[in-house]
Design a protein around this motif. Structure first.
Motif, PDB file in Angstrom:
ATOM      1  N   TYR A  83      44.214  24.098 101.414  1.00  0.00           N
ATOM      2  CA  TYR A  83      44.886  24.250 100.120  1.00  0.00           C
ATOM      3  C   TYR A  83      45.605  22.982  99.687  1.00  0.00           C
ATOM      4  N   LEU A  84      45.639  21.952 100.551  1.00  0.00           N
ATOM      5  CA  LEU A  84      46.293  20.690 100.182  1.00  0.00           C
ATOM      6  C   LEU A  84      45.401  19.471 100.337  1.00  0.00           C
ATOM      7  N   ILE A  85      44.658  19.387 101.441  1.00  0.00           N
ATOM      8  CA  ILE A  85      43.812  18.211 101.662  1.00  0.00           C
ATOM      9  C   ILE A  85      42.597  18.306 100.744  1.00  0.00           C
ATOM     10  N   PRO A  86      42.390  17.326  99.866  1.00  0.00           N
ATOM     11  CA  PRO A  86      41.339  17.454  98.845  1.00  0.00           C
ATOM     12  C   PRO A  86      39.911  17.486  99.382  1.00  0.00           C
ATOM     13  N   LEU A  87      39.661  16.825 100.516  1.00  0.00           N
ATOM     14  CA  LEU A  87      38.285  16.571 100.933  1.00  0.00           C
ATOM     15  C   LEU A  87      37.515  17.823 101.332  1.00  0.00           C
ATOM     16  N   VAL A  88      36.257  17.891 100.869  1.00  0.00           N
ATOM     17  CA  VAL A  88      35.277  18.832 101.405  1.00  0.00           C
ATOM     18  C   VAL A  88      33.943  18.090 101.469  1.00  0.00           C
ATOM     19  N   GLU A  89      33.291  18.164 102.633  1.00  0.00           N
ATOM     20  CA  GLU A  89      31.999  17.511 102.839  1.00  0.00           C
ATOM     21  C   GLU A  89      30.905  18.568 102.707  1.00  0.00           C
ATOM     22  N   VAL A  90      29.956  18.307 101.807  1.00  0.00           N
ATOM     23  CA  VAL A  90      28.905  19.273 101.502  1.00  0.00           C
ATOM     24  C   VAL A  90      27.558  18.712 101.941  1.00  0.00           C
ATOM     25  N   VAL A  91      26.800  19.536 102.672  1.00  0.00           N
ATOM     26  CA  VAL A  91      25.473  19.112 103.116  1.00  0.00           C
ATOM     27  C   VAL A  91      24.646  20.353 103.433  1.00  0.00           C
ATOM     28  N   GLY A  92      23.365  20.265 103.189  1.00  0.00           N
ATOM     29  CA  GLY A  92      22.471  21.370 103.497  1.00  0.00           C
ATOM     30  C   GLY A  92      21.751  21.156 104.804  1.00  0.00           C
ATOM     31  N   GLY A  93      20.977  22.165 105.203  1.00  0.00           N
ATOM     32  CA  GLY A  93      20.121  22.056 106.367  1.00  0.00           C
ATOM     33  C   GLY A  93      18.691  21.796 105.948  1.00  0.00           C
ATOM     34  N   GLU A  94      17.802  21.782 106.925  1.00  0.00           N
ATOM     35  CA  GLU A  94      16.403  21.493 106.631  1.00  0.00           C
ATOM     36  C   GLU A  94      15.778  22.526 105.700  1.00  0.00           C
ATOM     37  N   ARG A  95      16.297  23.766 105.739  1.00  0.00           N
ATOM     38  CA  ARG A  95      15.726  24.837 104.924  1.00  0.00           C
ATOM     39  C   ARG A  95      16.610  25.174 103.716  1.00  0.00           C
ATOM     40  N   THR A  96      17.629  24.372 103.470  1.00  0.00           N
ATOM     41  CA  THR A  96      18.507  24.603 102.320  1.00  0.00           C
ATOM     42  C   THR A  96      17.865  24.055 101.054  1.00  0.00           C
ATOM     43  N   ASP A  97      17.950  24.821  99.988  1.00  0.00           N
ATOM     44  CA  ASP A  97      17.447  24.372  98.692  1.00  0.00           C
ATOM     45  C   ASP A  97      18.388  23.302  98.142  1.00  0.00           C
ATOM     46  N   ALA A  98      17.826  22.227  97.621  1.00  0.00           N
ATOM     47  CA  ALA A  98      18.645  21.154  97.042  1.00  0.00           C
ATOM     48  C   ALA A  98      19.526  21.680  95.923  1.00  0.00           C
ATOM     49  N   ALA A  99      19.056  22.701  95.210  1.00  0.00           N
ATOM     50  CA  ALA A  99      19.841  23.261  94.113  1.00  0.00           C
ATOM     51  C   ALA A  99      21.110  23.926  94.632  1.00  0.00           C
ATOM     52  N   VAL A 142      34.978  21.864  90.564  1.00  0.00           N
ATOM     53  CA  VAL A 142      35.644  22.735  89.598  1.00  0.00           C
ATOM     54  C   VAL A 142      36.858  23.392  90.234  1.00  0.00           C
ATOM     55  N   ALA A 143      36.737  23.715  91.523  1.00  0.00           N
ATOM     56  CA  ALA A 143      37.816  24.386  92.242  1.00  0.00           C
ATOM     57  C   ALA A 143      38.889  23.423  92.743  1.00  0.00           C
ATOM     58  N   GLY A 144      38.826  22.157  92.300  1.00  0.00           N
ATOM     59  CA  GLY A 144      39.906  21.227  92.592  1.00  0.00           C
ATOM     60  C   GLY A 144      39.765  20.404  93.846  1.00  0.00           C
ATOM     61  N   LYS A 145      38.552  20.320  94.408  1.00  0.00           N
ATOM     62  CA  LYS A 145      38.364  19.544  95.628  1.00  0.00           C
ATOM     63  C   LYS A 145      37.756  18.168  95.323  1.00  0.00           C
ATOM     64  N   SER A 146      37.960  17.247  96.262  1.00  0.00           N
ATOM     65  CA  SER A 146      37.299  15.949  96.218  1.00  0.00           C
ATOM     66  C   SER A 146      36.077  16.050  97.127  1.00  0.00           C
ATOM     67  N   VAL A 147      34.892  15.847  96.584  1.00  0.00           N
ATOM     68  CA  VAL A 147      33.651  16.207  97.279  1.00  0.00           C
ATOM     69  C   VAL A 147      32.858  14.977  97.713  1.00  0.00           C
ATOM     70  N   ILE A 148      32.431  14.989  98.963  1.00  0.00           N
ATOM     71  CA  ILE A 148      31.413  14.057  99.440  1.00  0.00           C
ATOM     72  C   ILE A 148      30.150  14.882  99.654  1.00  0.00           C
ATOM     73  N   THR A 149      29.114  14.606  98.867  1.00  0.00           N
ATOM     74  CA  THR A 149      27.831  15.281  99.045  1.00  0.00           C
ATOM     75  C   THR A 149      26.963  14.399  99.930  1.00  0.00           C
ATOM     76  N   MET A 150      26.784  14.816 101.168  1.00  0.00           N
ATOM     77  CA  MET A 150      26.061  14.002 102.139  1.00  0.00           C
ATOM     78  C   MET A 150      24.556  14.093 101.908  1.00  0.00           C
ATOM     79  N   GLU A 151      23.871  12.978 102.075  1.00  0.00           N
ATOM     80  CA  GLU A 151      22.427  12.951 101.854  1.00  0.00           C
ATOM     81  C   GLU A 151      21.648  13.473 103.048  1.00  0.00           C
TER      82      GLU A 151
END
Length: 337
Positions: A151-167, A178-187
């Motif tokens: 609820y305070l630290i902005p960071l969230v790291e987002v990444v999918g798996g081999e079977r995750t849809d890119a969408a 939108v929910a107020g986080k600072s996002v790193i979308t990992m490749e």
């Protein structure tokens, strides 16, 4: 993965499955952002502990600015997993770090959640590829790795798996912003993700120094809070080191200090966590905490994070009482800089 039932900006109800320190922190964050939250946890006293955590976090959330309509009263604690996710528009899973548990729970959530709803795991180390093996629709499963307290630290790291849809990855990244986080979308997947791997290196070296009698717990903590941690609050280690090269920047720094990389300063192999080292760490933390309780330390930490975020321009200055609350759009806390 079918199309998501709604756009990230349209989400109003979030389900949080697992309500411990991280899951409860997510609950507090989403409540503070004005969402309706349904939570579930198997512990018999989970609801009591969760509501206590939310109450403890609310003063900090109030300081950083509540969204319109934000209220602890918008929390519902469900009796079953199925009830928790029945009408969810986003699901955040925060179960303990046990791979088989993660696999079975994510499969259960996939079976129970409405079609197309993205399901994110707060795992701190497992790749989604290893966790999505039992799900019927693995395409909607992503990692949304936060830092404590969520609820305070902005960071969230987002990444999918081999079977995750890119969408699904794209949708989750947009939703977190939108929910107020600072996002790193990992490749690509990386065990431990980015920030944990860096944090783990520092942690292992700290354990080595305590195990070898080279430094105390307090000395190690002071060395960060009174030293590089002050710079890291607004400038990462790479850019910080670049400034050590003066006008020559990183190139000069590497040419000048590069040979020291061969010096045996660090020991990345973890030391044996025997009874002696465990006792030294526990006793050292007790000594460093002094008479302060865990609740007092949490409040001190939360206030410190707020002060740093505000001082570095990632939060608005203190608002006068009675001013308008922030809306459901991304705050400066969630902006990527």
């Amino acid at each position: 993965m079918p199309s998501s039932p709604c756009a990230p900006e349209e989400v109003r109800r979030v389900a949080c499955v697992g309500a411990g320190v991280i899951g409860g922190g997510w609950v507090a964050h989403f409540l503070g952002r004005g969402y309706d939250v349904t939570a579930w946890d198997p512990a018999p006293d989970a609801e009591e502990k969760l509501r206590r955590l939310v109450d403890a976090a609310w003063p900090a959330l109030t300081q950083i600015g509540l969204a319109d309509g934000a209220s602890p009263d918008r929390l519902t604690v469900a009796a079953t997993v199925e009830e928790a996710v029945a009408d969810a528009q986003f699901v955040q899973e925060s179960a303990p770090e046990k791979l088989e548990l993660k696999r079975s729970l994510l499969a259960q959530l996939d079976a129970a959640a409405p079609p197309g709803v993205v399901i994110a795991s707060s795992t701190s180390g497992y790749p989604m590829t290893d966790m999505q093996t039992e799900a019927a629709d693995p395409g909607r499963l992503v990692v949304g790795h936060p830092f404590n307290p969520p609820y305070l630290i902005p960071l969230v790291e987002v990444v999918g798996g081999e079977r995750t849809d890119a969408a699904a990855v794209e949708w989750a990244s947009r939703f977190y912003k939108v929910a107020g986080k600072s996002v790193i979308t990992m490749e690509r997947e990386l065990p431990g993700f980015i920030a944990n791997r860096l944090q783990e290196a520092l942690w292992r070296e700290a354990l080595h120094m305590v195990a070898g009698g080279e430094a105390t717990v307090k000395e190690i903590d002071d060395s960060i809070t009174e030293g590089p941690g002050l710079r890291w609050a607004f400038m990462g280690p790479c850019l910080t080191f670049a400034l050590a090269g003066g006008e020559g920047g990183m190139g000069h720094m590497l040419d000048h200090f590069g040979p020291s990389l061969k010096s045996p300063w660090t020991r990345l192999e973890a030391p044996e966590l025997d009874d002696t080292l465990r006792a030294a760490m526990v006793d050292g933390c007790d000594e460093a905490a002094g008479s302060r309780t865990i609740a007092q330390l949490v409040a001190e930490r939360d206030q410190g994070v707020i002060d740093v975020l505000r001082a570095t321009g990632r939060l608005p200055r203190q608002r006068a009482e009675g001013t308008d609350a922030i809306t459901h759009t991304p705050s400066t806390m969630g902006d990527e800089k």
